[in-house]
Enzyme design. Structure first.
Site, mmCIF file in Angstrom:
data_model
loop_
_atom_site.group_PDB
_atom_site.id
_atom_site.type_symbol
_atom_site.label_atom_id
_atom_site.label_comp_id
_atom_site.label_asym_id
_atom_site.label_seq_id
_atom_site.Cartn_x
_atom_site.Cartn_y
_atom_site.Cartn_z
ATOM 1 N N LYS A 186 -15.077 14.957 19.643
ATOM 2 C CA LYS A 186 -14.691 16.102 18.816
ATOM 3 C C LYS A 186 -14.383 15.622 17.402
ATOM 4 O O LYS A 186 -13.517 14.761 17.209
ATOM 5 C CB LYS A 186 -13.482 16.801 19.433
ATOM 6 C CG LYS A 186 -13.764 17.343 20.836
ATOM 7 C CD LYS A 186 -12.565 18.008 21.458
ATOM 8 C CE LYS A 186 -11.457 17.030 21.769
ATOM 9 N NZ LYS A 186 -10.397 17.609 22.633
ATOM 10 N N THR A 222 -4.039 26.498 15.189
ATOM 11 C CA THR A 222 -5.052 25.901 16.066
ATOM 12 C C THR A 222 -4.431 25.182 17.267
ATOM 13 O O THR A 222 -5.076 24.340 17.885
ATOM 14 C CB THR A 222 -5.916 24.905 15.270
ATOM 15 O OG1 THR A 222 -5.051 23.917 14.671
ATOM 16 C CG2 THR A 222 -6.705 25.608 14.178
ATOM 17 N N GLY A 224 -3.645 24.205 20.791
ATOM 18 C CA GLY A 224 -4.311 24.423 22.068
ATOM 19 C C GLY A 224 -5.822 24.330 22.048
ATOM 20 O O GLY A 224 -6.470 24.604 23.064
ATOM 21 N N THR A 225 -6.401 23.907 20.930
ATOM 22 C CA THR A 225 -7.865 23.875 20.852
ATOM 23 C C THR A 225 -8.480 22.913 21.862
ATOM 24 O O THR A 225 -9.484 23.230 22.496
ATOM 25 C CB THR A 225 -8.334 23.490 19.438
ATOM 26 O OG1 THR A 225 -7.634 22.312 19.014
ATOM 27 C CG2 THR A 225 -8.075 24.604 18.451
ATOM 28 N N GLY A 226 -7.897 21.722 22.011
ATOM 29 C CA GLY A 226 -8.476 20.745 22.930
ATOM 30 C C GLY A 226 -8.415 21.205 24.374
ATOM 31 O O GLY A 226 -9.392 21.080 25.125
ATOM 32 N N CYS A 227 -7.266 21.731 24.778
ATOM 33 C CA CYS A 227 -7.121 22.256 26.140
ATOM 34 C C CYS A 227 -8.107 23.393 26.378
ATOM 35 O O CYS A 227 -8.753 23.475 27.434
ATOM 36 C CB CYS A 227 -5.699 22.756 26.355
ATOM 37 S SG CYS A 227 -4.398 21.549 26.054
#
Length: 278
Positions: A186, A222, A224-227
């Protein structure tokens, strides 16, 4: 608004299990995972690994669950309900990472596993003990259908520091050496990324690579984007898509969620998991 076909009444949707920590503020962790799964038309189930006292300003405390509690949750879900995909998030300690790796190893090759090697929160708070990194490298990554590290997690896992898109290729090679079938690097934390028009991620299996680009929105909310991205990938895998398709659909979903992110509290707000229904 999902790619799940309408189901006859009384039939069960695809089943996805998240193994992760709780975010009391509701923006990341188990809460984000389950919201994502609901939005994408799958049935989300959970194995809680840790509890955090967390809000828009940061993580104010974290407590691990005992290994036997993690094992009991996993066995209860898998033994009765079954799973069609699994996503892992915050594992906190070497002992919990080893426990989860042992449980996942018993699922067999037919259940895809998305490993989000969570190292730090959006606010910079550590969510993985230093001594647990080796366990994630050597025991968890080899089980991953897809691993989804951000650039800080790439450095934590491999020592590789990424400065540009060519560096993302080197990062993918370094992570793939630990055994995941695919890795999604990412690129949201690239230097000067905030001044770029696109958010770029690289998917590679060591033979082919696919770049995923989406508009970058001027939105600081932003959390919580990875989860959310990892859970969306797991959901689409459970719905029958192959890895590149699942990643593309997940990227589309999380991009919309970022665009709709909203202020909450005095700090960084969450993405909007229900943006398609607003």
């Amino acid at each position: 608004m999902t790619d799940a076909a309408p189901r006859p009444g009384g039939t069960a949707p695809a089943r996805v299990l998240t193994v992760a920590g709780s975010d009391s503020g509701g923006g990341a962790g188990i809460q984000a995972d389950l919201k994502t799964m609901l939005a994408l038309g799958v049935h989300g189930m959970s194995v809680l690994t840790a509890v955090t006292a967390q809000n828009s300003l940061g993580v104010h405390g974290a407590w691990e669950l005992p290994e036997e509690a993690v094992r009991a949750q996993f066995d209860a879900v898998v033994g009765d309900i079954g799973v069609q995909a699994v996503k892992t998030g915050m594992l906190s300690s070497a002992a919990l990472a080893a426990t989860v790796a042992g449980l996942l190893g018993g699922l067999g090759p037919g259940v895809p596993v998305v490993v989000d090697p969570v190292g730090v929160s959006k606010h910079g708070d550590a969510l993985l003990a230093a001594e647990a990194v080796e366990t994630v490298r050597t025991r968890l990554l080899p089980l991953a259908t897809v691993a989804t590290p951000n650039l800080d997690e790439v450095t934590q896992l491999t020592g590789v520091t990424v400065q540009d898109e060519d560096g993302m290729r080197a990062a993918a090679e370094a992570v793939l050496r630990y055994g995941p079938r695919w890795v999604l690097i990412k690129g949201g934390h690239l230097p000067d990324a905030d001044r770029c028009a696109e958010a770029v991620d690289l998917l590679s299996d060591g033979r082919t690579e696919r770049w995923f680009r989406a508009p970058r929105y001027d939105n600081r909310h932003t959390h919580g984007t990875g989860c959310t991205l990892a859970s969306a990938i797991a959901s689409h895998l459970a719905l029958g898509h192959d890895v590149p398709e699942a990643v593309g659909l997940a990227k589309e979903y999380v991009t919309g969620a970022i665009a709709a992110g909203f202020p909450l509290g005095a700090g960084i707000g969450p993405v909007d998991h229900g943006w398609r229904t607003r």
